[in-house]
Design an enzyme around this catalytic site. Sequence first.
Site, PDB file in Angstrom:
ATOM      1  N   GLU A   1      20.750   7.534  47.240  1.00 48.50           N
ATOM      2  CA  GLU A   1      20.786   8.565  48.264  1.00 48.50           C
ATOM      3  C   GLU A   1      19.485   8.626  49.062  1.00 48.50           C
ATOM      4  OE1 GLU A   1      23.911  11.800  46.535  1.00 48.50           O
ATOM      5  OE2 GLU A   1      21.960  11.738  45.522  1.00 48.50           O
TER       6      GLU A   1
ATOM      7  N   GLU B   1      23.724  20.828  48.135  1.00 51.05           N
ATOM      8  CA  GLU B   1      23.290  20.678  46.737  1.00 51.05           C
ATOM      9  C   GLU B   1      21.849  20.193  46.690  1.00 51.05           C
ATOM     10  OE1 GLU B   1      25.024  17.363  44.674  1.00 51.05           O
ATOM     11  OE2 GLU B   1      25.084  18.416  42.753  1.00 51.05           O
TER      12      GLU B   1
ATOM     13  N   HIS C   1      30.187  13.495  47.286  1.00 48.08           N
ATOM     14  CA  HIS C   1      29.732  14.360  46.185  1.00 48.08           C
ATOM     15  C   HIS C   1      30.651  14.099  45.001  1.00 48.08           C
ATOM     16  CE1 HIS C   1      28.151  17.983  44.263  1.00 48.08           C
ATOM     17  NE2 HIS C   1      29.346  18.541  44.235  1.00 48.08           N
TER      18      HIS C   1
ATOM     19  N   ASP D   1      24.841  14.786  50.675  1.00 44.70           N
ATOM     20  CA  ASP D   1      26.243  14.563  50.314  1.00 44.70           C
ATOM     21  C   ASP D   1      27.191  14.741  51.496  1.00 44.70           C
ATOM     22  OD1 ASP D   1      25.258  14.120  47.815  1.00 44.70           O
ATOM     23  OD2 ASP D   1      26.294  15.776  46.848  1.00 44.70           O
TER      24      ASP D   1
ATOM     25  N   HIS E   1      18.748  18.117  45.948  1.00 39.44           N
ATOM     26  CA  HIS E   1      18.576  16.683  45.694  1.00 39.44           C
ATOM     27  C   HIS E   1      17.112  16.362  45.430  1.00 39.44           C
ATOM     28  CE1 HIS E   1      22.729  16.085  46.938  1.00 39.44           C
ATOM     29  NE2 HIS E   1      22.627  14.843  46.544  1.00 39.44           N
TER      30      HIS E   1
ATOM     31  N   GLU F   1      31.369  15.335  42.182  1.00 42.29           N
ATOM     32  CA  GLU F   1      32.161  16.384  41.542  1.00 42.29           C
ATOM     33  C   GLU F   1      33.395  16.780  42.345  1.00 42.29           C
ATOM     34  OE1 GLU F   1      28.923  16.198  41.766  1.00 42.29           O
ATOM     35  OE2 GLU F   1      27.938  16.942  39.960  1.00 42.29           O
TER      36      GLU F   1
ATOM     37  N   HIS G   1      21.746  10.753  41.092  1.00 37.14           N
ATOM     38  CA  HIS G   1      21.628  11.993  41.871  1.00 37.14           C
ATOM     39  C   HIS G   1      20.189  12.197  42.341  1.00 37.14           C
ATOM     40  CE1 HIS G   1      22.478  15.966  43.318  1.00 37.14           C
ATOM     41  NE2 HIS G   1      21.383  16.371  42.711  1.00 37.14           N
TER      42      HIS G   1
END
Lengths: 256, 256, 256, 256, 256, 256
Positions: free
Chosen positions: E181, E33, E119, E44, E35, E121, E176
């Site tokens: 992160e 994904e 992650h 992630d 970032h 989701e 995010h």
Amino acid sequence: MDSVHISELSWPVYDEKVRDGRTMVLLPIGALEQHGPHMSMNPDVLLPTAMAERVARKIGALVAPAIAYGYKSQQKSGGGNHMPGTTSLDGLTLTSTIKDVLKEFARHGVRKVAMVNGHFENSMFIAEGVDLAIRELRWDGIRDFSVVVLSYWDFVTEETIREIYPYGFPGWAVEHGGVLETSLMLHLHPHLVDMSKAVDQPAATFPPYDFFPTKPHWTPCSGCLSSAKPASAAKGKLLLEVCVEGISQQLRTAFD
Amino acid sequence: MDSVHISELSWPVYDEKVRDGRTMVLLPIGALEQHGPHMSMNPDVLLPTAMAERVARKIGALVAPAIAYGYKSQQKSGGGNHMPGTTSLDGLTLTSTIKDVLKEFARHGVRKVAMVNGHFENSMFIAEGVDLAIRELRWDGIRDFSVVVLSYWDFVTEETIREIYPYGFPGWAVEHGGVLETSLMLHLHPHLVDMSKAVDQPAATFPPYDFFPTKPHWTPCSGCLSSAKPASAAKGKLLLEVCVEGISQQLRTAFD
Amino acid sequence: MDSVHISELSWPVYDEKVRDGRTMVLLPIGALEQHGPHMSMNPDVLLPTAMAERVARKIGALVAPAIAYGYKSQQKSGGGNHMPGTTSLDGLTLTSTIKDVLKEFARHGVRKVAMVNGHFENSMFIAEGVDLAIRELRWDGIRDFSVVVLSYWDFVTEETIREIYPYGFPGWAVEHGGVLETSLMLHLHPHLVDMSKAVDQPAATFPPYDFFPTKPHWTPCSGCLSSAKPASAAKGKLLLEVCVEGISQQLRTAFD
Amino acid sequence: MDSVHISELSWPVYDEKVRDGRTMVLLPIGALEQHGPHMSMNPDVLLPTAMAERVARKIGALVAPAIAYGYKSQQKSGGGNHMPGTTSLDGLTLTSTIKDVLKEFARHGVRKVAMVNGHFENSMFIAEGVDLAIRELRWDGIRDFSVVVLSYWDFVTEETIREIYPYGFPGWAVEHGGVLETSLMLHLHPHLVDMSKAVDQPAATFPPYDFFPTKPHWTPCSGCLSSAKPASAAKGKLLLEVCVEGISQQLRTAFD
Amino acid sequence: MDSVHISELSWPVYDEKVRDGRTMVLLPIGALEQHGPHMSMNPDVLLPTAMAERVARKIGALVAPAIAYGYKSQQKSGGGNHMPGTTSLDGLTLTSTIKDVLKEFARHGVRKVAMVNGHFENSMFIAEGVDLAIRELRWDGIRDFSVVVLSYWDFVTEETIREIYPYGFPGWAVEHGGVLETSLMLHLHPHLVDMSKAVDQPAATFPPYDFFPTKPHWTPCSGCLSSAKPASAAKGKLLLEVCVEGISQQLRTAFD
Amino acid sequence: MDSVHISELSWPVYDEKVRDGRTMVLLPIGALEQHGPHMSMNPDVLLPTAMAERVARKIGALVAPAIAYGYKSQQKSGGGNHMPGTTSLDGLTLTSTIKDVLKEFARHGVRKVAMVNGHFENSMFIAEGVDLAIRELRWDGIRDFSVVVLSYWDFVTEETIREIYPYGFPGWAVEHGGVLETSLMLHLHPHLVDMSKAVDQPAATFPPYDFFPTKPHWTPCSGCLSSAKPASAAKGKLLLEVCVEGISQQLRTAFD
């Protein structure tokens, strides 16, 4: 009204034969697939059915109705699924069909099934269908249900290969619509072959990978992957005998 | 090597016939299901296949390989899926099979298909498979693909019913393994019927609901839902003619 | 805070009622489907719910929340799924919903469920959902879970039919948006019917096959398959009583 | 016969309202789930339905029939799916239901849908259903179909939270069967609440992970995750007003 | 040839470790994904893997190969699945992967698994996969298989949050590609971060609903939902220590 | 921060590389599968990944994150799925993963993907995943997306085979945990091989059929199907060079 075909038995006769689990059921699995301009589109179902019938008679087994539609033709083994006439199922559909049918036979009492495959591309989806059936049967407490999965060409002996292909064996991969299938059809269903339409062509060659969507020009115009010209009914008779003998011999002990 | 059966054509012949979309394809859909002690377990596939062949010849259509396994037998129309021999698919499996096969015919160019059903319980899963195929074909930009779904007994005329059942018509629901199917089999496949095993029994009666799991005692011991005793080859001949005539007539204009 | 509706009970009260498996649960299954210009689109869910409530009170059962969306409307029984307002599920979705919900009731202890169907097209997908639920429950060791599947109109007696349709009964197939449903709605939910919009039309007639995609001109412009004009609240009252009485009587002994 | 409820409209009235795509459809999604000994099991469907009705009236939208069964209750937000009465769907079943229903509304002409969620655990499966519907509609050439997904509690303002929870807000996670839902039910459906059964308990606390299968002792005996004692109809009225106002305001411009 | 990574063990060594069910398996689940412009697309998966390794060493557990692709990025927590580079699975695909893998570990003898999610989701689809695995294992008679599902950020303590975000914590939702992160990546994989590309931006704000299809302008151009500027390797070190310590401590007793 | 690994790129860098469709993406697909007592369980993922990296550098392609879990080990090519450590997916799960990931790459702009397979049993499920992705992309109007599917051992030349197996080549089928994989691992990841544990054993022989459930005694105790004793790092170096060279050469023109 006796028959090796389950479909031709009445239910009490069938029930009597299978409920103790000792009678083996053979399940032919084929395809509706182009096999060149010289042959009908049903060899993949007719050939394993013919073998299953003969094997069943030799070893006292039964033959279930064939599965007439198979997995998608791959270009390097069947010409590709873009060809007219080739009529295929998604993998899950074939897998589910096999799972469902096997579970029903198990419900009847059957404990030994041999899948007699006539279409190369089916193999892994048969394996998956068998695995899923065995899993669900286990959930039903049935743990003694076993399945053999075979493709008939794997029973052609080295010796026979040398006899059938004196000029060199091109490999099963390109035997699509070639000598093997055409000879067997000439012996078993001669009215479904017209050798005057057989194309003389070299065995197809392919790069060491598959390509999607298919590149139509990879497939010879005939749809065959090698020449059917050297085919003959005599070769078909020999191939049939060798396969029937080989399959029968193996199945006699496979479930021990 | 000409035939109404797609499976018996070579691909160039088939391609020639269907690629412009004018030739109709008939797809018989059956079942492997017990039909009493006097009859084989394949009437649901043999009968629609026989009709499809005859219709195809009359109207210039083609017949696809039959789907040999159908949806689960329901107790009030087929004796129930607990019976030995009856070998059925989950609904989704049948639906997916029909969807996949229809989409392949459409890829070949076919635009008119008639599903010729021989097993009552298939009906709604055929409808769903057809609907899903049409949906996905629409996503492929194919919007002129149409399908007729029919069950052959719906073409038996009132007049014929009176002739076949002079003592009163019990209704199609309980005609499982009864006069209709037995007569047709006596006419078409007499070696698969043994009238000496036919049981004389009143038409089965059921409460106005279905029950799951099946109550085995609801189903007559024979597995038939009405008596096959009054069946005859002559009645079968009549029924065949009426159905073939009726189906042909309807299909001639259905796609206009 | 007592109620025949499961949804209106607190969990301890519900638990007390069902955990020993003796209380029956009625599950109404409907559709959101056009029913002509004179009626709302919810009769298929309101009518089986109304009957389930009354039956539950008579026999000491509970009513689960209705399933409000059903399987696709078929042209010859519901006008077809191309109609505005008709809002349907794929077969697998309905089947899965029923499977999931039944398994949950079984987890609570329920052992007797009656599916009260109000939408003809649901029938086979309900049967499949029930079959799959029973299969999975068996894998969980639950073998005493049983299900009745019924459609309320199958409990209208011959005598009542003669009374309601003195001019001749057109058959349930074309009773979509006709006298049966309109009368029941007039009795139960009169504010959802406007008889001034009811169209006087002959019962629809169809060829003996289904056609996909639907041919819109087959369906009368109103969307109804027969005339609702002869409907009345009095007829609705009678129909309701007959159905409630018939269903109650059958369910009292169905699970014995 | 006018109504904000689609189900209560005749099809021509509904068709008139939606075919140009301007009218928004609100789709309440709930659950059948235990909510403690003091409350019925339907707040998750009744509350979003109540809000959807009020919002629809304010902004000229329509309300579709609610989806009455939702995704599995999670222990830290709903007590867990081992609880009696809680009746849940597999994720795929809920996702498919939403996908199917949305596609049907799009077929009718609807272009703006707001999913009004009342059950926390539904959220991601709603998102997936919406995504799959939009994907398939795109395949049908429909590219202007949009969907809002909301949960009503996300519209309770900070100010209202301070007013409702003067003693401190425990967080939405443990508001299962607590002040929020109980107050709304007291205002909207007082006969479905019995405050004498409400348990005085501290807000449940959990470790920072989920555990499967659920550990029943993690869930308070009542099934509630916080105390409903401070609930009141007055708080419910306030909450309803705030949510209806907030949702209406957002939806007025969301699709611009 | 010893390792905490299952993939790096030979099968006899692995077998020895797990067949009695006492060794816990940690399964990292990530995503591919975007970032932001300053960071690689694999945080992630790298971050939960790094934590799982360290936790495994502390508590004597094993780490399974990470699941590298996750569920679709949601706009309000990951920027949305319209972003370039973000590469996601349908919900069912992720759920099935988790179900299959868990069942295999159970077959090996494993009885304790912790899913270490990186992650956001993924969460509900992990829960569903775990639920389905436990269901099928139960059908296989395995009733002592348990699973912890955790997301590593839930183990960041309040105290650490205050230390990391002295200027105020924007909430995990908009973290995010932000400080959390980025700091962890700077500490663990500094070559995959280029702080010169980090964008200084306020935390993204969104309306209280989700919108489908995503509205691209809702997502900041960088793809990050908050600024990574305040990130540092030192913060990453602290966060890693806190998470590893917290997860280890919880897992030590979670299965008691 | 440049890399051949997609996962190690920031999204703007990746986007720049792929959005015009010219950059090829290589997707390694492996398995977690026992490979004998002398080797780790990850060769099927490490080896195609290593090759993909080297090929990518040579031809300017990118490497996607490997799929770490593959289809069920078959007894005659991988020892069977009953072995400890072997951790496999159902066919549909693998197929769906591939379908989903390919569709995402297509969304990013990628038009050329090569699947680099390291686990024999994956092949047909990869083919199906690719076919389904291409079908759905076609529905999205993307008709120029192509995929090569290859297994690295198909690029070992005849000449190399003679060099590696001077004593005779047993066939790829029994090369599970044998000279090919062990040599490559000795060259690439020597710490994951312990040659002192390599078992000297003849190549396994099997009957010409598969059997389900597996017969454990068919598989050599080591789990290897042939001896790894003749393996060496030098052979691994040669094999790697030959495969990388062959794959690179083919991929340079495959998409023309």
